[in-house]
Design an enzyme around this catalytic site. Structure first.
Site, PDB file in Angstrom:
ATOM      1  N   GLY A  46      46.494   0.362  19.052  1.00 39.10           N
ATOM      2  CA  GLY A  46      45.885   0.335  20.363  1.00 39.10           C
ATOM      3  C   GLY A  46      45.788  -1.083  20.894  1.00 39.10           C
ATOM      4  N   LYS A  47      45.209  -1.193  22.091  1.00 41.08           N
ATOM      5  CA  LYS A  47      45.071  -2.495  22.707  1.00 41.08           C
ATOM      6  C   LYS A  47      43.648  -2.630  23.194  1.00 41.08           C
ATOM      7  CE  LYS A  47      48.085  -5.341  25.662  1.00 41.08           C
ATOM      8  NZ  LYS A  47      47.220  -6.468  25.491  1.00 41.08           N
ATOM      9  N   GLY A  48      42.964  -3.667  22.742  1.00 43.75           N
ATOM     10  CA  GLY A  48      41.576  -3.857  23.140  1.00 43.75           C
ATOM     11  C   GLY A  48      41.454  -4.964  24.155  1.00 43.75           C
ATOM     12  N   GLY A  49      40.244  -5.362  24.454  1.00 40.01           N
ATOM     13  CA  GLY A  49      39.989  -6.404  25.444  1.00 40.01           C
ATOM     14  C   GLY A  49      40.599  -7.733  25.044  1.00 40.01           C
ATOM     15  N   PHE A  50      40.747  -7.954  23.763  1.00 45.68           N
ATOM     16  CA  PHE A  50      41.230  -9.247  23.294  1.00 45.68           C
ATOM     17  C   PHE A  50      42.727  -9.279  23.057  1.00 45.68           C
ATOM     18  CE2 PHE A  50      36.973  -8.958  21.087  1.00 45.68           C
ATOM     19  CZ  PHE A  50      36.304  -9.556  22.127  1.00 45.68           C
ATOM     20  N   GLY A  51      43.260  -8.164  22.589  1.00 45.66           N
ATOM     21  CA  GLY A  51      44.663  -8.151  22.208  1.00 45.66           C
ATOM     22  C   GLY A  51      44.959  -6.866  21.457  1.00 45.66           C
ATOM     23  N   LYS A 104      41.528  -6.293  15.002  1.00 43.00           N
ATOM     24  CA  LYS A 104      41.671  -6.646  16.417  1.00 43.00           C
ATOM     25  C   LYS A 104      42.050  -8.100  16.502  1.00 43.00           C
ATOM     26  CE  LYS A 104      38.611  -3.621  18.850  1.00 43.00           C
ATOM     27  NZ  LYS A 104      37.488  -3.473  19.757  1.00 43.00           N
ATOM     28  N   ASP A 163      30.066  -1.854  28.668  1.00 44.45           N
ATOM     29  CA  ASP A 163      31.338  -1.152  28.879  1.00 44.45           C
ATOM     30  C   ASP A 163      31.318   0.212  28.175  1.00 44.45           C
ATOM     31  OD1 ASP A 163      33.809  -0.740  29.955  1.00 44.45           O
ATOM     32  OD2 ASP A 163      34.885  -1.966  28.480  1.00 44.45           O
TER      33      ASP A 163
END
Ligand SMILES: *[C@@H]1O[C@H](CO)[C@@H](O)[C@H](O)[C@H]1NC(C)=O
Ligand SMILES: *[C@@H]1O[C@H](CO)[C@@H](O)[C@H](O)[C@H]1NC(C)=O
Ligand SMILES: *[C@@H]1O[C@H](CO)[C@@H](O)[C@H](O)[C@H]1NC(C)=O
Ligand SMILES: *[C@@H]1O[C@H](CO)[C@@H](O)[C@H](O)[C@H]1NC(C)=O
Ligand SMILES: *[C@@H]1O[C@H](CO)[C@@H](O)[C@H](O)[C@H]1NC(C)=O
Ligand SMILES: *[C@@H]1O[C@H](CO)[C@@H](O)[C@H](O)[C@H]1NC(C)=O
Ligand SMILES: *[C@@H]1O[C@H](CO)[C@@H](O)[C@H](O)[C@H]1NC(C)=O
Length: 923
Positions: free
Chosen positions: A607-612, A628, A726
């Site tokens: 997956g892709k989070g807020g950081f990368g 992450k 969030d």
């Protein structure tokens, strides 16, 4: 009416004939089958034959020496003999004593027994529902189960299958403070052959009935027991099934020799099946109070009609989405088959019997047994020690928790008593500390019966008289403390001798004056010397002991403080929160090289989070983790990123995704989280793939409650408190077959200081559709902003729709309009196919609307949301449960539950295959 009357008359005359027979046999206690049937509270010496089972019952007077007999009230007594066995006419209550026990003997040691305790309140105390009680049952010194008698008029039964180690068995009632007076109506023991229920092999493990059900009879009140079941198991009807179809035969259903379950024909002759193409489902929940317990399930099946060559009934059995029994399975014509096995490690056990593709007939189930495994390995204290300590208790009127067995269960160990627990023999009392208990009078000779005593502390009491000689005879006594009493006379030579030899540590300070003052003249000098000699010996000995102990403690303390063995996350101030401890990781510092290893060179992106990007990895011990990484282009600086990491170390809660560790290695930084195997709530609600069954309302409620608890923790339990900022369905992650939910990505949260302000006004990184409308005017976020976002989550959960609907309408507006018209059906997710409790859904919808009020002041706090969700869950579960008709409250809390499933094609998610103890009986 008249017909009933004549039946009763006939019964009465038979009864009179049998009575004489019973009186003759009452002494022998057991009938020829070895059955022991005790009617608690009936007058001493009385006995009768039960008109349903034709089994003889005797009074309980010879099995118990405490408690008070009562008759149930007249209005409830009217039900007796019409509806209920006579057993329930009277009872024995135990208003005093924390633990009261029945001792039933003689039994044959090593025999397997079915032990059943029964309870009917029947308003015996005139207190109505106010007299109801919750108490524990113990089998000997082992906890058996909690009895919660929640109705005045419905009987409650507890049943356990156990191997009795001694020639007696004790059944104890243990009261709970403020939860009413324990009582019991009947106690029944039925010996079972060794070949039955072989999972109970010895006395260290027993199994208590969680539910035993007969399926398919049209009389929901039907009870099958002795003589239809020669072992006198009680089979109740699993009633009110939603759309199961009953079927039956009049032909006998047999079982093979050496069958493990010997299901009676009367039970097997009826069965439940479902419509073509459907699967047969049932489930139960693990006990709320102890989710660690193992269960044992037995599914009984027999074909009731002879199938022709073109017909086939073939099924597969699934548990929590995994195949439970490894092969397709066909019930045999009029032969009892059973699939049985241990089921463990879950909070909900959901069975599904599916037809295979080549099956022309739907699955069927004739009967169902569910047991909860009860560890019963603890043994009762040595009998000699017990009678001695009971005497000591009476003599000094000791007011402590001194009730029941002194050494067991270990959790009820008497205050001041220490025991030695050997594997092969009964526990012995090895230490007794009665210091500062106000004991007066002389030292009792009963102490000499505690022959395993090593340590006796009688200091700081007001004991008088002589120090007795017999203390020197206690073979193992090593420490004797008589400090601070009022003894007179001399110290016995034998004690002094043992002390001088170093075999006994004797302390008698602060008795010296009284001893010397009260000396008879002739012996004064001699005894003074004796006391002084003893005193010096004691002082030297004590000094040595103190030095040794101090050294040991220091060494120990040092190891405890050694930073190399101390977890790094020791700073969480709220770790004592009961919920917070279950999933603790040490926050670990990873090197980039380590990250590379555990992710197999960043092989699998999840997956892709807020950081990368987020990668899947495995720690050395095989624990899966989500890594992450911070990408170069990330808007967040390295320091900010790591500040968050440090910040998160202190946050631990069952419903928050746990941070396992972090990495700051040159250019590279990353956070390592626990891995959540089932993805996030958003996917579960939106994606409709064949292998992904739509979430049930119950699952949705559980997930909502879990996440609400996580948020509540962030808001109220963390110091300083955190705003998530969030909250959204994509940030609610799910784990394991139970779909345990946890809140993720609170890394974006900023601590806000409650003392100064209740909001923060920093950069928002929220998600469109979830953002608090007040933010657009105030540019401030508070806890109530999270509540707003959570309200959106609740609306998604109810409707299955995204926050911004395809026609660009916001979900709040869309739902508010429809709900205002009282139209909930058009709002609720179609995927639930109407299977929910309407009140429960309404409650959640209403809660969601309150959470999404424009004005934050009108939104509830998360704590309130949690309470509301719990109530909704109770509503839903209350509606889904099915009770056995005999007791109304089921056996234990073992409420079976059943529902018909969706089309059988939506089946095969792979899962854990459970260990089967046995399969269908082989022929
Ligand atoms: C219960 O009722 C029976 C007769 O119906 C009577 O003999 C007995 O004494 C009663 N027991 C108590 C405890 O009141
Ligand atoms: C007993 O059962 C009732 C109703 O089922 C429940 O409300 C109550 O909390 C239970 N009490 C305990 C102590 O478990
Ligand atoms: C009791 O039986 C279990 C297996 O069923 C076995 O592991 C255990 O060693 C047995 N205990 C004793 C005391 O025989
Ligand atoms: C067996 O099935 C028949 C027909 O459905 C029904 O009338 C009868 O009551 C059933 N018998 C039992 C014992 O359930
Ligand atoms: C088998 O039984 C079914 C249902 O009773 C019937 O429809 C079918 O024709 C039978 N087939 C044969 C080959 O007898
Ligand atoms: C039915 O299908 C199962 C696989 O689903 C297979 O194992 C079994 O042998 C088949 N039985 C018959 C009678 O064709
Ligand atoms: C103490 O031991 C003596 C001798 O063994 C025995 O006769 C007596 O009954 C015991 N007393 C108690 C209270 O157990």
């Amino acid at each position: 009416m008249s017909r009933q009357g004549s039946v009763r008359t006939a019964v009465f005359s038979l009864f009179s004939i049998c009575f004489a027979h019973v009186v003759l046999h009452a002494r022998a206690q057991a009938n020829t089958r070895g059955f022991i049937s005790i009617d608690c509270g009936s007058p001493p010496g009385s006995g009768y034959v039960d008109v349903v089972t034709w089994l003889p019952y005797v009074s309980d007077a010879q099995f118990v020496d405490a408690g008070v007999s009562h008759n149930i009230s007249a209005e409830h007594a009217d039900m007796i003999d019409l509806k209920l066995p006579r057993l329930y006419n009277d009872l024995r209550s135990f208003p005093t004593g924390a633990r009261n026990c029945y001792t039933v003997r003689p039994l044959t040691p090593g025999t397997k027994y079915l032990v059943r305790a029964t309870f009917l309140h029947g308003n015996y105390d005139g207190l109505g529902p106010g007299g109801l009680a919750v108490f524990d049952l113990h089998l000997g010194v082992n906890f058996w189960q909690t009895v919660n008698v929640s109705s005045v008029s419905d009987p409650f039964q507890a049943e356990i299958i156990t191997v009795v180690p001694d020639d007696y068995v004790q059944v104890c009632l243990v009261g709970k403070k403020g939860l009413g007076t324990p009582f019991i109506s009947g106690l029944e023991l039925r010996p079972l052959p060794d070949t039955l229920y072989t999972v109970v092999a010895n006395s260290s493990l027993s199994m208590a009935v969680h539910g035993r059900y007969n399926l398919g009879p049209d009389d929901e009140k039907l009870i099958i027991r002795y003589p239809s079941d020669p072992h006198d198991r009680i089979w109740k009807v699993l009633a009110n099934l939603r759309s199961w179809n009953p079927t039956n035969t009049t032909g006998t259903v047999r079982y093979i020799a050496q069958d493990q379950f010997e299901a009676p024909s009367a039970v097997m002759q009826t069965a439940a099946t479902v419509d073509d193409g459907f699967s047969l489902r049932f489930y139960w929940d693990a006990y709320e109070s102890n989710k660690e317990l193992d269960y044992f399930a037995v599914l009984h099946m027999a074909e009731l009609t002879r199938l022709n060559s073109s017909e086939a009934r073939i099924c597969e059995i699934y548990l929590n989405n995994g195949l439970w029994y490894s092969k397709p399975f066909s019930p045999e014509f009029r032969y009892a088959n059973a699939v049985s096995g241990m089921v463990t490690g879950s909070t909900e056990y959901s069975f599904r019997i599916e037809p295979t593709a080549n099956s022309t007939l739907p699955p069927l189930l004739n009967a169902l047994e569910i047991y909860v495994m009860v560890p019963t390995a603890e043994r009762a204290t040595d009998g000699g020690d017990v009678s001695a300590i009971m005497g000591i208790k009476a003599k000094y009127e000791i007011k402590k928790n001194w009730m029941g067995d002194p050494c067991g269960p270990k959790v009820y160990l008497w205050d001041g008593v220490g025991c030695n627990y050997a594997i092969s023999s009964a526990p012995r009392i090895t230490s007794l500390n009665l210091s500062s208990n106000g004991l007066d009078g002389e030292i009792t000779t009963l102490l000499s019966n505690l022959t395993a005593l090593q340590n006796l502390d009688l200091s700081h009491n007001i004991l008088t008289g002589k120090i007795p000689e017999f203390l020197a005879q206690l073979p193992s006594l090593a420490i004797l403390d008589l400090t601070g009493n009022k003894f007179n006379g001399s110290v016995p030579e034998s004690l002094l001798k043992r002390s001088q030899e170093g075999a006994l540590l004797l302390r008698i300070e602060a008795n010296i004056s009284s001893i010397s003052n009260n000396q008879p003249k002739g012996t004064k000098r001699n005894s003074n010397t004796a006391v002084i000699v003893a005193g010096v010996a004691v002082v030297v000995f004590v000094l040595v002991v103190v030095v040794v102990i101090a050294t040991l403690c220091l060494r120990r303390r040092r190891t405890e403080n050694d930073p190399s063995v101390r977890p790094l996350n020791g700073s969480n101030s709220k770790e004592d929160d009961g919920d917070a401890v279950s999933m603790q990781f040490d926050n670990r510092q990873f090197s980039y090289k380590e990250l590379k290893t555990i992710t197999n060179s960043f092989e699998k992106s999840i997956g892709k989070g807020g950081f990368g990007v987020v990668y899947l990895g495995y720690l050395e011990d095989g624990t899966p983790v989500a890594v992450k990484t911070r990408s170069e282009s990330s808007s967040q600086g390295v320091n900010e990123f790591l500040a968050e990491a440090l910040h998160l170390i202190r946050v631990h809660h069952r419903n928050l995704v746990n941070l396992v560790g972090h990495c700051k290695d040159g250019q590279h930084s990353a956070l390592v989280y626990e891995y959540m195997s089932e993805g996030n709530l958003q996917e579960k609600l939106r994606e409709k793939t064949p292998e992904c069954l739509p979430l049930t309302w119950r699952q949705r409620l559980r997930i909502s409650l879990d996440s609400a608890q996580g948020l509540e923790y962030l808001h109220k339990a963390c110091t300083p408190p955190l705003i998530h900022r969030d909250v959204k369905t994509a940030n609610i992650l799910l784990n394991g077959s139970n779909l345990d939910a946890k809140i993720a990505d609170f890394g974006l949260s900023k601590a806000f200081n409650n003392d100064l302000q209740s909001h923060v006004s920093t950069r928002v990184v929220g998600t469109p559709g979830y953002l608090d409308p007040e933010y657009y005017t105030s540019f401030q976020l508070s806890e109530k902003s999270d509540v707003y976002s959570f309200g959106i989550v609740l609306l998604e959960v109810v409707t299955g729709r995204p926050p911004i609907l395809p026609e660009s309408v916001h979900i709040v507006q869309w739902a508010r309009q429809r709900l205002a018209k009282g139209d909930i059906e058009s709002v609720v997710d179609d995927n639930m196919q109407g299977r929910y409790d309407l009140n429960s859904v309404w409650k959640v919808a209403d809660l969601a609307l309150r959470c999404t009020e424009q004005a934050s002041s009108q939104r509830p706090a998360m704590a309130d949301v949690v309470v509301q969700l719990k109530e909704s869950l109770e509503l839903e579960e209350g509606c889904e449960r099915v009770h056995g008709s005999y007791t109304g409250s089921g056996s234990g809390s073992g409420d079976g539950y059943a529902e018909r499933s969706d089309a059988a094609s939506q089946s095969t998610q792979s899962g854990r295959v459970l260990d089967l103890v046995s399969g269908p009986a082989a022929r």
